[in-house]
Design an enzyme around this catalytic site. Structure first.
Site, PDB file in Angstrom:
ATOM      1  N   TYR A  33       0.836  -1.205   0.000  1.00 47.26           N
ATOM      2  CA  TYR A  33       0.000   0.000   0.000  1.00 47.26           C
ATOM      3  C   TYR A  33       0.863   1.244   0.000  1.00 47.26           C
ATOM      4  CZ  TYR A  33       0.987   0.934   4.945  1.00 47.26           C
ATOM      5  OH  TYR A  33       1.610   1.235   6.134  1.00 47.26           O
ATOM      6  N   ARG A  52       8.257   3.965  -4.840  1.00 41.85           N
ATOM      7  CA  ARG A  52       8.304   2.998  -3.734  1.00 41.85           C
ATOM      8  C   ARG A  52       7.292   1.884  -3.939  1.00 41.85           C
ATOM      9  NH1 ARG A  52       7.578   4.997   2.373  1.00 41.85           N
ATOM     10  NH2 ARG A  52       5.452   5.317   1.617  1.00 41.85           N
ATOM     11  N   ARG A 100      -7.856 -20.365  -2.172  1.00 44.28           N
ATOM     12  CA  ARG A 100      -6.926 -20.211  -1.056  1.00 44.28           C
ATOM     13  C   ARG A 100      -5.857 -21.296  -1.081  1.00 44.28           C
ATOM     14  NH1 ARG A 100      -5.353 -21.064   4.169  1.00 44.28           N
ATOM     15  NH2 ARG A 100      -5.039 -19.157   5.400  1.00 44.28           N
ATOM     16  N   HIS A 102      -1.353 -21.387  -0.123  1.00 44.30           N
ATOM     17  CA  HIS A 102      -0.208 -20.588   0.278  1.00 44.30           C
ATOM     18  C   HIS A 102       0.675 -20.206  -0.902  1.00 44.30           C
ATOM     19  CE1 HIS A 102      -1.454 -21.745   4.294  1.00 44.30           C
ATOM     20  NE2 HIS A 102      -0.540 -20.925   4.807  1.00 44.30           N
ATOM     21  N   LYS A 149       6.559  -2.000   1.958  1.00 46.22           N
ATOM     22  CA  LYS A 149       5.370  -1.389   2.564  1.00 46.22           C
ATOM     23  C   LYS A 149       4.190  -2.349   2.418  1.00 46.22           C
ATOM     24  CE  LYS A 149       3.326   3.189   3.222  1.00 46.22           C
ATOM     25  NZ  LYS A 149       3.787   3.306   4.611  1.00 46.22           N
ATOM     26  N   GLU A 182      12.191   2.700  14.218  1.00 41.32           N
ATOM     27  CA  GLU A 182      11.205   3.612  13.631  1.00 41.32           C
ATOM     28  C   GLU A 182       9.923   3.514  14.431  1.00 41.32           C
ATOM     29  OE1 GLU A 182      10.276   2.389   9.643  1.00 41.32           O
ATOM     30  OE2 GLU A 182      10.154   0.277  10.206  1.00 41.32           O
ATOM     31  N   LEU A 207      11.522   1.243   7.141  1.00 44.12           N
ATOM     32  CA  LEU A 207      10.962   1.651   5.857  1.00 44.12           C
ATOM     33  C   LEU A 207      11.581   2.982   5.436  1.00 44.12           C
ATOM     34  CD1 LEU A 207       8.683   1.086   3.684  1.00 44.12           C
ATOM     35  CD2 LEU A 207       7.277   2.660   5.036  1.00 44.12           C
TER      36      LEU A 207
END
Length: 287
Positions: A33, A52, A100, A102, A149, A182, A207
């Site tokens: 995101y 990014r 679903r 993995h 992120k 952070e 990050l």
């Protein structure tokens, strides 16, 4: 006017927006995101945010949901439909919808894209800047790839909740050697005893914040010396100033950590200078 969201090719009422139950973002946190500030009708630092995003997608082998130019237009349209002039947009890309399992779904599975936007009250941010905020420190319990992120933010959410329960607004992660990493949703800066502006290097373990990167440009314009180095909790507590940077807040001064007052307990002059100069230096793209 109702809020509008963009979901996989459609603009829909925010209250009606939904994704498939087997979207991998929902089931595996298999997505990334970006959050980007909007100020005075301009998108702030969009190029760096998209750069990014490109890196995060590449690190997880997730395809772009559309071309960069088209994505920029969708972002603008979402902001226009929500009449945002001061606020933010949130953009999430996941690996898409698949049975679903993995392992990754078959090649060609389209990624999912959601964009939301909202207005914020500049007075609330101004009040936090004027008064400063409180923080706590916590041992870092996240996965090693915090440079991506990712939407896998459960440790961050729990850290913020722990801060809230003791009357603080941010939790600052500390590594096993007592060094500051952070915040749960911020980068951490100090002004050390020599007056040097200091932040931890972003090569590994944190990050690389977009606001952090632009603030380095701001500091250079203001003639402020910056050192990218590790610093301890003890050094942070003894600092002249502590402040946090993030796209949604730019620069929040911290006046206490773990209930210990920082300097004189008031926001410092350096954080004020960089905050006031930030918008002039940052990239601005009209909506």
């Amino acid at each position: 006017m109702p809020r509008i969201a963009y979901v996989n090719g459609r603009y829909v009422k925010h209250s009606d927006a939904s994704v498939h139950i087997e979207d991998r973002g929902y089931q595996f946190a298999d997505g990334v995101y970006e959050v980007c500030e909007v100020r005075h009708g301009y998108i702030v630092d969009l190029t760096r945010h998209l750069n990014r995003l490109d890196r995060s997608l590449g690190e997880l082998s997730i395809a772009w949901p559309m071309g960069r130019a088209a994505l920029t237009q969708v972002i603008r349209e979402t902001l226009r439909r929500n009449h945002v002039r001061n606020g933010l947009f949130y953009m999430q890309v996941t690996r898409g919808v698949a049975r679903r399992d993995h392992v990754f779904p078959a090649k060609g599975t389209p990624p999912s894209l959601v964009i939301t936007a909202k207005s914020t009250d500049p007075k609330i941010i101004a009040a936090k800047n004027a008064n400063g905020i409180k923080a706590i420190t916590l041992a870092d319990n996240r996965w090693d790839r915090v440079d991506i992120k990712s939407v896998g933010l459960l440790p961050n959410a729990m850290a913020r909740q722990q801060a809230k329960e003791v009357g603080a607004q941010e939790a600052i992660y500390v590594d096993g050697h007592g060094m500051v990493k952070e915040g749960a949703a911020t980068n951490v800066w100090i002004v050390d005893s020599e007056g040097m502006l200091v932040t931890r290097p972003a090569e590994h373990g944190i990050l690389r914040g977009i606001t952090r990167t632009t603030l380095i440009d701001v500091a250079a314009k203001l003639g402020l010396e910056i050192a990218e180095r590790n610093f301890s909790v003890a050094e942070m507590l003894a600092a002249r100033e502590v402040f946090l940077t993030a796209a949604t807040s730019i620069c929040f001064p911290v006046v206490s950590v773990n209930d210990q007052t920082i300097a004189n307990g008031h926001p410092g002059s350096v954080s004020q200078k960089v905050r006031e100069a930030f918008f002039d230096v940052a990239e601005k793209i009209a909506i």
